[in-house]
Design a protein around this motif. Structure first.
Motif, PDB file in Angstrom:
ATOM      1  N   SER A  88       0.827  -1.210   0.000  1.00 39.39           N
ATOM      2  CA  SER A  88       0.000   0.000   0.000  1.00 39.39           C
ATOM      3  C   SER A  88       0.863   1.263   0.000  1.00 39.39           C
ATOM      4  CB  SER A  88      -0.969   0.004   1.179  1.00 39.39           C
ATOM      5  OG  SER A  88      -0.291   0.069   2.400  1.00 39.39           O
ATOM      6  N   GLU A  89       1.995   1.254   0.706  1.00 41.18           N
ATOM      7  CA  GLU A  89       2.877   2.427   0.712  1.00 41.18           C
ATOM      8  C   GLU A  89       3.415   2.728  -0.682  1.00 41.18           C
ATOM      9  OE1 GLU A  89       6.046   2.132   3.571  1.00 41.18           O
ATOM     10  OE2 GLU A  89       4.663   2.109   5.259  1.00 41.18           O
ATOM     11  N   VAL A  90       3.859   1.696  -1.386  1.00 40.83           N
ATOM     12  CA  VAL A  90       4.429   1.897  -2.715  1.00 40.83           C
ATOM     13  C   VAL A  90       3.353   2.382  -3.686  1.00 40.83           C
ATOM     14  CG1 VAL A  90       5.526   0.755  -4.685  1.00 40.83           C
ATOM     15  CG2 VAL A  90       6.299   0.242  -2.357  1.00 40.83           C
ATOM     16  N   ILE A  91       2.217   1.730  -3.679  1.00 46.25           N
ATOM     17  CA  ILE A  91       1.139   2.119  -4.594  1.00 46.25           C
ATOM     18  C   ILE A  91       0.668   3.537  -4.288  1.00 46.25           C
ATOM     19  CG2 ILE A  91      -1.256   1.643  -5.257  1.00 46.25           C
ATOM     20  CD1 ILE A  91      -0.532  -1.375  -5.049  1.00 46.25           C
ATOM     21  N   ASN A  92       0.472   3.852  -3.020  1.00 41.44           N
ATOM     22  CA  ASN A  92       0.036   5.206  -2.640  1.00 41.44           C
ATOM     23  C   ASN A  92       1.063   6.257  -3.050  1.00 41.44           C
ATOM     24  OD1 ASN A  92      -2.381   4.325  -1.543  1.00 41.44           O
ATOM     25  ND2 ASN A  92      -1.562   4.200   0.530  1.00 41.44           N
ATOM     26  N   MET A 103       0.423   3.188 -14.445  1.00 41.41           N
ATOM     27  CA  MET A 103      -0.031   2.969 -13.076  1.00 41.41           C
ATOM     28  C   MET A 103      -0.576   1.553 -12.903  1.00 41.41           C
ATOM     29  SD  MET A 103       0.234   4.656 -10.361  1.00 41.41           S
ATOM     30  CE  MET A 103       0.035   3.697  -8.890  1.00 41.41           C
ATOM     31  N   LYS A 104      -1.279   1.049 -13.902  1.00 36.84           N
ATOM     32  CA  LYS A 104      -1.767  -0.335 -13.847  1.00 36.84           C
ATOM     33  C   LYS A 104      -0.598  -1.314 -13.744  1.00 36.84           C
ATOM     34  CE  LYS A 104      -6.016   0.348 -16.468  1.00 36.84           C
ATOM     35  NZ  LYS A 104      -6.707   0.102 -17.740  1.00 36.84           N
ATOM     36  N   LEU A 105       0.458  -1.053 -14.516  1.00 35.54           N
ATOM     37  CA  LEU A 105       1.632  -1.927 -14.479  1.00 35.54           C
ATOM     38  C   LEU A 105       2.367  -1.830 -13.150  1.00 35.54           C
ATOM     39  CD1 LEU A 105       2.927  -1.406 -18.112  1.00 35.54           C
ATOM     40  CD2 LEU A 105       1.988  -3.515 -17.146  1.00 35.54           C
ATOM     41  N   ILE A 106       2.478  -0.628 -12.612  1.00 33.59           N
ATOM     42  CA  ILE A 106       3.110  -0.463 -11.298  1.00 33.59           C
ATOM     43  C   ILE A 106       2.350  -1.273 -10.257  1.00 33.59           C
ATOM     44  CG2 ILE A 106       3.517   1.201  -9.417  1.00 33.59           C
ATOM     45  CD1 ILE A 106       4.175   3.273 -11.676  1.00 33.59           C
ATOM     46  N   LYS A 107       1.035  -1.122 -10.228  1.00 37.26           N
ATOM     47  CA  LYS A 107       0.220  -1.871  -9.265  1.00 37.26           C
ATOM     48  C   LYS A 107       0.361  -3.374  -9.483  1.00 37.26           C
ATOM     49  CE  LYS A 107      -3.341   1.650  -8.624  1.00 37.26           C
ATOM     50  NZ  LYS A 107      -4.757   1.997  -8.855  1.00 37.26           N
ATOM     51  N   HIS A 108       0.326  -3.784 -10.735  1.00 37.54           N
ATOM     52  CA  HIS A 108       0.439  -5.209 -11.055  1.00 37.54           C
ATOM     53  C   HIS A 108       1.753  -5.796 -10.531  1.00 37.54           C
ATOM     54  CE1 HIS A 108       0.340  -8.961 -13.289  1.00 37.54           C
ATOM     55  NE2 HIS A 108       1.543  -8.665 -13.764  1.00 37.54           N
ATOM     56  N   TYR A 109       2.861  -5.128 -10.814  1.00 34.15           N
ATOM     57  CA  TYR A 109       4.153  -5.668 -10.404  1.00 34.15           C
ATOM     58  C   TYR A 109       4.381  -5.560  -8.904  1.00 34.15           C
ATOM     59  CZ  TYR A 109       5.245  -6.727 -15.147  1.00 34.15           C
ATOM     60  OH  TYR A 109       5.205  -7.289 -16.396  1.00 34.15           O
ATOM     61  N   VAL A 110       3.810  -4.566  -8.268  1.00 30.39           N
ATOM     62  CA  VAL A 110       3.896  -4.491  -6.803  1.00 30.39           C
ATOM     63  C   VAL A 110       3.129  -5.661  -6.193  1.00 30.39           C
ATOM     64  CG1 VAL A 110       3.181  -3.160  -4.773  1.00 30.39           C
ATOM     65  CG2 VAL A 110       4.320  -2.012  -6.684  1.00 30.39           C
ATOM     66  N   ARG A 111       1.946  -5.919  -6.697  1.00 25.82           N
ATOM     67  CA  ARG A 111       1.140  -7.039  -6.169  1.00 25.82           C
ATOM     68  C   ARG A 111       1.802  -8.383  -6.445  1.00 25.82           C
ATOM     69  NH1 ARG A 111      -3.811  -3.980  -8.495  1.00 25.82           N
ATOM     70  NH2 ARG A 111      -4.443  -2.761  -6.697  1.00 25.82           N
ATOM     71  N   CYS A 112       2.282  -8.575  -7.656  1.00 26.75           N
ATOM     72  CA  CYS A 112       2.939  -9.846  -8.007  1.00 26.75           C
ATOM     73  C   CYS A 112       4.216 -10.054  -7.191  1.00 26.75           C
ATOM     74  CB  CYS A 112       3.274  -9.889  -9.492  1.00 26.75           C
ATOM     75  SG  CYS A 112       1.845 -10.086 -10.555  1.00 26.75           S
ATOM     76  N   GLY A 113       4.997  -8.993  -7.038  1.00 24.22           N
ATOM     77  CA  GLY A 113       6.240  -9.096  -6.280  1.00 24.22           C
ATOM     78  C   GLY A 113       6.002  -9.408  -4.812  1.00 24.22           C
TER      79      GLY A 113
END
Length: 122
Positions: free
Chosen positions: A6-10, A81-91
């Motif tokens: 959540s910190e990274v995405i925010n 932004m979709k890709l950032i969220k995707h890779y944060v979640r996958c990672g």
């Protein structure tokens, strides 16, 4: 991991398009070429994002990884932004799974070690 995610995405959601591209572009070079002394000038969430992507793309060479990140920042803002969220979640998911596997191995090793000590008495 939820807090990190959540910190990274925010952090990235709060940045404008130009800043997203700029900080990722600057930081990927610092990250790939291990210029630790320059990390202090940037937000830790950018490096956390890059580390999470690297967990997923661990087989990429430095050059391939740089190109991959360049492809992300060349997208339009919504797609980026979709890709950032995707890779944060996958990672974070991959790291959670790795931690679960490590914990399971520790339990198995502890069980085997305790069984050995009991068997050594006989």
């Amino acid at each position: 991991m939820k807090k990190i995610k959540s910190e990274v995405i925010n952090y990235f959601e709060d940045l404008n398009e130009y800043d997203k591209r700029s900080v990722i572009s600057d930081c990927v070079d610092i990250f790939v070429y291990e210029k630790k002394d320059l990390e202090k000038y940037y937000n830790k969430n950018v490096f956390t994002f890059l580390k999470l992507v690297r967990v997923i793309k661990h087989k990429y060479s430095k050059e391939e990884f740089l190109k991959f990140i360049d492809n992300i920042i060349e997208c339009n803002e919504d797609e980026m932004m979709k890709l950032i969220k995707h890779y944060v979640r996958c990672g974070t998911r991959k790291l959670d799974n790795l931690q679960r596997n490590i914990d399971t191995l520790k339990k198995v090793l502890n069980r085997d070690t305790s069984n050995e000590s009991v068997l050594s008495v006989f």
